[in-house]
Motif scaffolding. Structure first.
Motif, PDB file in Angstrom:
ATOM      1  N   UNK A  28       0.802  -1.219   0.000  1.00  0.00           N
ATOM      2  CA  UNK A  28       0.000   0.000   0.000  1.00  0.00           C
ATOM      3  C   UNK A  28       0.839   1.274   0.000  1.00  0.00           C
ATOM      4  N   UNK A  29       2.152   1.168   0.128  1.00  0.00           N
ATOM      5  CA  UNK A  29       2.995   2.361   0.149  1.00  0.00           C
ATOM      6  C   UNK A  29       2.992   3.002  -1.231  1.00  0.00           C
ATOM      7  N   UNK A  30       3.058   4.330  -1.285  1.00  0.00           N
ATOM      8  CA  UNK A  30       3.063   5.042  -2.569  1.00  0.00           C
ATOM      9  C   UNK A  30       4.482   5.465  -2.916  1.00  0.00           C
ATOM     10  N   UNK A  31       4.864   5.226  -4.169  1.00  0.00           N
ATOM     11  CA  UNK A  31       6.176   5.622  -4.671  1.00  0.00           C
ATOM     12  C   UNK A  31       5.953   6.670  -5.753  1.00  0.00           C
ATOM     13  N   UNK A  32       6.463   7.870  -5.520  1.00  0.00           N
ATOM     14  CA  UNK A  32       6.250   8.993  -6.436  1.00  0.00           C
ATOM     15  C   UNK A  32       7.590   9.463  -6.975  1.00  0.00           C
ATOM     16  N   UNK A  33       7.731   9.486  -8.286  1.00  0.00           N
ATOM     17  CA  UNK A  33       8.942   9.991  -8.918  1.00  0.00           C
ATOM     18  C   UNK A  33       8.817  11.461  -9.269  1.00  0.00           C
ATOM     19  N   UNK A  34       9.929  12.170  -9.228  1.00  0.00           N
ATOM     20  CA  UNK A  34       9.943  13.602  -9.554  1.00  0.00           C
ATOM     21  C   UNK A  34      10.961  13.861 -10.659  1.00  0.00           C
ATOM     22  N   UNK A  35      10.520  14.555 -11.698  1.00  0.00           N
ATOM     23  CA  UNK A  35      11.403  15.001 -12.770  1.00  0.00           C
ATOM     24  C   UNK A  35      11.236  16.509 -12.948  1.00  0.00           C
ATOM     25  N   UNK A  36      12.093  17.079 -13.775  1.00  0.00           N
ATOM     26  CA  UNK A  36      11.980  18.506 -14.090  1.00  0.00           C
ATOM     27  C   UNK A  36      11.246  18.675 -15.416  1.00  0.00           C
ATOM     28  N   UNK A  37      10.649  19.854 -15.598  1.00  0.00           N
ATOM     29  CA  UNK A  37      10.034  20.171 -16.892  1.00  0.00           C
ATOM     30  C   UNK A  37      11.075  20.124 -18.006  1.00  0.00           C
ATOM     31  N   UNK A  38      12.331  20.333 -17.649  1.00  0.00           N
ATOM     32  CA  UNK A  38      13.400  20.346 -18.654  1.00  0.00           C
ATOM     33  C   UNK A  38      13.782  18.939 -19.113  1.00  0.00           C
ATOM     34  N   UNK A  39      13.452  17.912 -18.328  1.00  0.00           N
ATOM     35  CA  UNK A  39      13.783  16.530 -18.680  1.00  0.00           C
ATOM     36  C   UNK A  39      12.676  15.625 -18.146  1.00  0.00           C
ATOM     37  N   UNK A  40      11.546  15.517 -18.880  1.00  0.00           N
ATOM     38  CA  UNK A  40      10.353  14.866 -18.345  1.00  0.00           C
ATOM     39  C   UNK A  40       9.962  13.528 -18.975  1.00  0.00           C
ATOM     40  N   UNK A  61       5.490  -0.932 -10.697  1.00  0.00           N
ATOM     41  CA  UNK A  61       5.803  -0.664  -9.292  1.00  0.00           C
ATOM     42  C   UNK A  61       5.610   0.782  -8.853  1.00  0.00           C
ATOM     43  N   UNK A  62       5.759   1.739  -9.751  1.00  0.00           N
ATOM     44  CA  UNK A  62       5.718   3.156  -9.364  1.00  0.00           C
ATOM     45  C   UNK A  62       4.299   3.685  -9.518  1.00  0.00           C
ATOM     46  N   UNK A  63       3.871   4.530  -8.569  1.00  0.00           N
ATOM     47  CA  UNK A  63       2.495   5.019  -8.568  1.00  0.00           C
ATOM     48  C   UNK A  63       2.281   6.244  -9.444  1.00  0.00           C
ATOM     49  N   UNK A  64       3.262   7.130  -9.517  1.00  0.00           N
ATOM     50  CA  UNK A  64       3.055   8.338 -10.316  1.00  0.00           C
ATOM     51  C   UNK A  64       4.372   9.092 -10.455  1.00  0.00           C
ATOM     52  N   UNK A  65       4.390  10.016 -11.409  1.00  0.00           N
ATOM     53  CA  UNK A  65       5.499  10.956 -11.586  1.00  0.00           C
ATOM     54  C   UNK A  65       4.929  12.360 -11.629  1.00  0.00           C
ATOM     55  N   UNK A  66       5.684  13.308 -11.059  1.00  0.00           N
ATOM     56  CA  UNK A  66       5.295  14.719 -11.097  1.00  0.00           C
ATOM     57  C   UNK A  66       6.468  15.541 -11.608  1.00  0.00           C
ATOM     58  N   UNK A  67       6.162  16.787 -11.994  1.00  0.00           N
ATOM     59  CA  UNK A  67       7.176  17.673 -12.557  1.00  0.00           C
ATOM     60  C   UNK A  67       7.352  18.927 -11.712  1.00  0.00           C
ATOM     61  N   UNK A 120       8.964  19.505  -5.129  1.00  0.00           N
ATOM     62  CA  UNK A 120       7.614  18.977  -5.354  1.00  0.00           C
ATOM     63  C   UNK A 120       6.750  19.105  -4.112  1.00  0.00           C
ATOM     64  N   UNK A 121       7.317  18.797  -2.947  1.00  0.00           N
ATOM     65  CA  UNK A 121       6.555  18.876  -1.709  1.00  0.00           C
ATOM     66  C   UNK A 121       6.238  20.321  -1.336  1.00  0.00           C
ATOM     67  N   UNK A 122       7.209  21.210  -1.472  1.00  0.00           N
ATOM     68  CA  UNK A 122       6.994  22.612  -1.099  1.00  0.00           C
ATOM     69  C   UNK A 122       5.954  23.286  -1.975  1.00  0.00           C
ATOM     70  N   UNK A 123       5.806  22.817  -3.202  1.00  0.00           N
ATOM     71  CA  UNK A 123       4.904  23.473  -4.144  1.00  0.00           C
ATOM     72  C   UNK A 123       3.624  22.684  -4.423  1.00  0.00           C
ATOM     73  N   UNK A 124       3.312  21.741  -3.549  1.00  0.00           N
ATOM     74  CA  UNK A 124       2.036  21.043  -3.627  1.00  0.00           C
ATOM     75  C   UNK A 124       1.848  20.172  -4.852  1.00  0.00           C
ATOM     76  N   UNK A 125       2.949  19.629  -5.383  1.00  0.00           N
ATOM     77  CA  UNK A 125       2.840  18.808  -6.587  1.00  0.00           C
ATOM     78  C   UNK A 125       2.342  17.386  -6.298  1.00  0.00           C
ATOM     79  N   UNK A 126       2.425  16.960  -5.032  1.00  0.00           N
ATOM     80  CA  UNK A 126       2.057  15.581  -4.695  1.00  0.00           C
ATOM     81  C   UNK A 126       0.755  15.605  -3.892  1.00  0.00           C
ATOM     82  N   UNK A 127      -0.323  15.052  -4.457  1.00  0.00           N
ATOM     83  CA  UNK A 127      -1.629  15.124  -3.777  1.00  0.00           C
ATOM     84  C   UNK A 127      -1.757  14.096  -2.652  1.00  0.00           C
ATOM     85  N   UNK A 128      -2.742  14.327  -1.798  1.00  0.00           N
ATOM     86  CA  UNK A 128      -3.163  13.358  -0.779  1.00  0.00           C
ATOM     87  C   UNK A 128      -2.042  12.956   0.173  1.00  0.00           C
TER      88      UNK A 128
END
Length: 336
Positions: free
Chosen positions: A196-208, A247-253, A284-292
């Protein structure tokens, strides 16, 4: 490609005397800001300044005596090269590292200090990798891939093991995503223990590439631009793509300004030297990119700290100028 939890435990046995078990440190400021319990997995404290030795050492321990005699070669944006140079010294082989021409000076100096032969080629990781493969074919060295190798991935998975040993209650792990080996290794271990653990990847808009490919369900072409997170710059692993989807739940930018602010924030709030690639999770965390995530237990992986002095100082000075301008009540219109 198959990677099991057993592979990750075996990797831990192979590398435990040559890497550090890095801290999992609470962040009160970030926890208060986002309404969650946040802890940083500080791989910037790792030997060579990033998580990369975990995978490189595990891979090198698998080489035959004949392969060690021929030596190894790697392509890198910097941190993988540092790890390969370090691991080569441990197993008694020679290393050649191909890096893009604009690799940060602190990473270049570290690779040279560790005794590897440094080769500059191309403007980005993909060009350096293509040239490294050509050199490997010519000189017979074993290619040590930065992310598309089961032993490298298993080594990186030891981070997930350490996280859950230190904080079994973790609900979310936020991971910088480059080629995909780091996030996949962590995800395999974490999901096997806690589905049930969530794995969230983070990339930049410059390399997405992961962000758009994940949503398309297939590998798609994207446009690359220069980024503060140069360590995440480049393509993604074709062989590992199906595993990442599983395995990964989502990616954000995140954007370049957000990365810069996160690097400065880490320096000011936590006295941590963090490179752009290592700061994307904080951004990502400071700017609210990851929901819930309100009320959740969140691990934010700080993947590395190898940033040039001039770059970090320049970002801090620029932010200070902006703050002083704001304090005076002046309005600055950004250039079009």
């Amino acid at each position: 490609m198959e990677i099991s939890v057993h592979d990750i435990f075996r990797a831990r046995h192979h590398i435990e005397h040559f890497v550090d078990r890095t801290p999992l440190a609470p962040s009160v400021p970030l926890s208060n800001l986002i309404g969650a319990q946040v802890r940083f997995k500080l791989e910037n404290y790792q030997r060579t300044g990033s998580f990369k030795p975990r995978g490189a050492i595990n891979k090198m321990r698998m080489l035959s005596e004949e392969e060690r005699k021929r030596g190894v070669i790697a392509a890198s944006a910097g941190n993988h090269g540092l790890a390969v140079a370090y691991a080569a010294g441990l197993v008694g082989t020679s290393a050649q590292v191909v890096v893009p021409e604009r690799t940060p000076k602190t990473k270049v100096a570290g690779i040279q200090r560790l005794g590897a032969e440094l080769v500059f080629h191309g403007t980005n990781y993909d060009e350096a990798e293509e040239y490294a493969y050509r050199l490997a074919a010519e000189n017979g060295r074993s290619f040590i891939h930065a992310y598309e190798d089961q032993h490298t991935i298993a080594g990186h998975g030891t981070i997930g093991l350490e996280i859950l040993l230190d904080w079994p209650e973790a609900d979310v792990i936020v991971v910088p995503a480059g080629g995909g080996g780091l996030i996949l290794g962590i995800a395999i271990l974490a999901k096997s223990v806690r589905p049930d653990i969530r794995i969230i990847g983070v990339q930049s808009h410059a390399s997405p590439p992961w962000y758009y490919s994940f949503r398309a369900g297939r590998m798609v072409e994207v446009t690359y631009r220069e980024s503060l997170a140069e360590g995440l710059h480049g393509g993604i692993g074709q062989k590992i793509f199906p595993l990442v989807l599983h395995y990964v739940d989502d990616f954000v930018l995140v954007g370049e300004e957000e990365i810069a602010e996160a690097m400065c924030w880490m320096a000011r709030q936590h006295h941590q030297r963090v490179e752009g690639s290592g700061a994307v999770g904080v951004a990502a965390l400071r700017n609210g990119r990851i929901p819930d995530i309100a009320g959740k237990n969140v691990v934010c992986l700080i993947s590395g700290g190898n940033v040039d002095d001039e770059r970090l100082l320049g970002l801090l000075e620029a932010q200070e100028r902006v703050e002083k301008t704001a304090d005076r009540g002046l309005s600055i219109t950004p250039p079009s």
